[in-house]
Design a protein around this motif. Sequence first.
Motif, PDB file in Angstrom:
ATOM      1  N   ASN A  15     -64.108  21.878 -20.520  1.00 25.69           N
ATOM      2  CA  ASN A  15     -64.718  21.751 -21.730  1.00 25.69           C
ATOM      3  C   ASN A  15     -63.880  20.551 -22.752  1.00 25.69           C
ATOM      4  O   ASN A  15     -64.576  20.191 -23.862  1.00 25.69           O
ATOM      5  N   SER A  16     -62.627  20.715 -22.470  1.00 22.02           N
ATOM      6  CA  SER A  16     -61.689  19.655 -23.221  1.00 22.02           C
ATOM      7  C   SER A  16     -62.207  18.341 -22.973  1.00 22.02           C
ATOM      8  O   SER A  16     -61.824  17.538 -23.927  1.00 22.02           O
ATOM      9  N   HIS A  17     -62.562  17.970 -21.727  1.00 20.25           N
ATOM     10  CA  HIS A  17     -62.689  16.780 -21.376  1.00 20.25           C
ATOM     11  C   HIS A  17     -61.452  15.851 -21.181  1.00 20.25           C
ATOM     12  O   HIS A  17     -61.590  14.661 -21.145  1.00 20.25           O
ATOM     13  N   ASP A  18     -60.502  16.417 -21.014  1.00 11.96           N
ATOM     14  CA  ASP A  18     -58.965  15.999 -20.933  1.00 11.96           C
ATOM     15  C   ASP A  18     -58.836  15.920 -19.397  1.00 11.96           C
ATOM     16  O   ASP A  18     -58.444  16.830 -18.739  1.00 11.96           O
ATOM     17  N   LEU A  19     -58.991  14.649 -18.934  1.00 11.05           N
ATOM     18  CA  LEU A  19     -59.060  14.384 -17.566  1.00 11.05           C
ATOM     19  C   LEU A  19     -57.522  14.956 -16.941  1.00 11.05           C
ATOM     20  O   LEU A  19     -57.474  15.631 -15.771  1.00 11.05           O
ATOM     21  N   GLU A  20     -56.401  14.554 -17.384  1.00  7.42           N
ATOM     22  CA  GLU A  20     -55.176  14.809 -16.996  1.00  7.42           C
ATOM     23  C   GLU A  20     -55.108  16.432 -16.942  1.00  7.42           C
ATOM     24  O   GLU A  20     -54.565  17.173 -15.893  1.00  7.42           O
ATOM     25  N   ASP A  21     -55.596  17.113 -18.067  1.00  7.67           N
ATOM     26  CA  ASP A  21     -55.578  18.759 -17.763  1.00  7.67           C
ATOM     27  C   ASP A  21     -56.465  19.288 -16.643  1.00  7.67           C
ATOM     28  O   ASP A  21     -55.987  20.145 -15.949  1.00  7.67           O
ATOM     29  N   HIS A  25     -55.197  21.160 -12.090  1.00 10.81           N
ATOM     30  CA  HIS A  25     -55.440  22.248 -11.323  1.00 10.81           C
ATOM     31  C   HIS A  25     -55.494  21.897  -9.819  1.00 10.81           C
ATOM     32  O   HIS A  25     -55.563  22.650  -8.937  1.00 10.81           O
ATOM     33  N   TYR A  26     -55.672  20.557  -9.563  1.00 14.42           N
ATOM     34  CA  TYR A  26     -55.813  20.181  -8.086  1.00 14.42           C
ATOM     35  C   TYR A  26     -54.576  19.569  -7.483  1.00 14.42           C
ATOM     36  O   TYR A  26     -53.813  18.831  -8.095  1.00 14.42           O
ATOM     37  N   SER A  27     -54.559  19.664  -6.105  1.00 18.39           N
ATOM     38  CA  SER A  27     -53.488  19.361  -5.323  1.00 18.39           C
ATOM     39  C   SER A  27     -53.893  17.773  -5.238  1.00 18.39           C
ATOM     40  O   SER A  27     -54.965  17.180  -5.409  1.00 18.39           O
ATOM     41  N   GLU A  28     -52.980  16.826  -4.639  1.00 22.84           N
ATOM     42  CA  GLU A  28     -52.952  15.575  -4.429  1.00 22.84           C
ATOM     43  C   GLU A  28     -54.070  15.189  -3.162  1.00 22.84           C
ATOM     44  O   GLU A  28     -54.794  14.076  -3.070  1.00 22.84           O
ATOM     45  N   ASP A  29     -54.053  16.003  -2.367  1.00 18.89           N
ATOM     46  CA  ASP A  29     -54.930  15.899  -0.985  1.00 18.89           C
ATOM     47  C   ASP A  29     -56.293  16.786  -1.299  1.00 18.89           C
ATOM     48  O   ASP A  29     -56.986  16.888  -0.298  1.00 18.89           O
ATOM     49  N   GLY A  50     -58.652  13.009  -1.764  1.00 18.50           N
ATOM     50  CA  GLY A  50     -57.647  12.535  -2.474  1.00 18.50           C
ATOM     51  C   GLY A  50     -57.837  12.418  -4.149  1.00 18.50           C
ATOM     52  O   GLY A  50     -59.030  12.223  -4.668  1.00 18.50           O
ATOM     53  N   LYS A  51     -56.853  12.751  -4.683  1.00 13.82           N
ATOM     54  CA  LYS A  51     -56.825  13.010  -6.153  1.00 13.82           C
ATOM     55  C   LYS A  51     -57.071  11.615  -6.689  1.00 13.82           C
ATOM     56  O   LYS A  51     -57.813  11.848  -7.934  1.00 13.82           O
ATOM     57  N   THR A  52     -56.757  10.562  -6.412  1.00 15.34           N
ATOM     58  CA  THR A  52     -57.025   9.240  -6.960  1.00 15.34           C
ATOM     59  C   THR A  52     -58.513   9.008  -6.934  1.00 15.34           C
ATOM     60  O   THR A  52     -59.021   8.668  -8.022  1.00 15.34           O
ATOM     61  N   ALA A  53     -59.157   9.164  -5.819  1.00 16.14           N
ATOM     62  CA  ALA A  53     -60.731   9.028  -5.646  1.00 16.14           C
ATOM     63  C   ALA A  53     -61.470  10.090  -6.635  1.00 16.14           C
ATOM     64  O   ALA A  53     -62.310   9.740  -7.456  1.00 16.14           O
ATOM     65  N   VAL A  54     -61.083  11.395  -6.606  1.00 17.64           N
ATOM     66  CA  VAL A  54     -61.641  12.238  -7.360  1.00 17.64           C
ATOM     67  C   VAL A  54     -61.357  12.062  -8.984  1.00 17.64           C
ATOM     68  O   VAL A  54     -62.494  12.036  -9.613  1.00 17.64           O
ATOM     69  N   ALA A  55     -60.482  11.591  -9.315  1.00 20.65           N
ATOM     70  CA  ALA A  55     -59.960  11.219 -10.495  1.00 20.65           C
ATOM     71  C   ALA A  55     -61.011  10.041 -11.164  1.00 20.65           C
ATOM     72  O   ALA A  55     -61.453  10.131 -12.193  1.00 20.65           O
ATOM     73  N   ALA A  56     -61.163   8.943 -10.347  1.00 21.34           N
ATOM     74  CA  ALA A  56     -61.849   7.927 -10.890  1.00 21.34           C
ATOM     75  C   ALA A  56     -63.317   8.460 -10.900  1.00 21.34           C
ATOM     76  O   ALA A  56     -64.101   7.920 -11.709  1.00 21.34           O
TER      77      ALA A  56
END
Length: 115
Positions: A15-21, A25-29, A50-56
């Motif tokens: 709900n904060s929309h803070d992507l880093e936050d 909660h998630y692992s790199e894999d 993978g965290k990179t793909a999920v983050a994007a």
Amino acid sequence: MNTKEFALKWIKSWNSHDLEDILNHYSEDIEITTPMIKLAGGINTGTLKGKTAVAAYWKKALEKIPDLHFELLEITESVHSIALYYKSVMNKKSIEVMFFNEEGKVNKVIAHYTS
């Protein structure tokens, strides 16, 4: 952290929309399977790894839905996993099953949505 604490922090992060936050909660894999990936991302498997793909993917989703707001309805738990039932985007209800690794980070998610 107990189940209720995790669930409340997870909802607050989204709900904060803070992507880093959110990503904390998630692992790199992390491996995530959800019909939203198929709908919004056009990825037929509905899975990202993978965290990179999920983050994007989440970055685009948060930009696309600036008023995103989750409302926690129920918390259930099992061995090394939790299932959160919540009101999601487009007024859909979701059950998100999250599995935790040894460090207490979510390393697998399977999300289900009402039709």
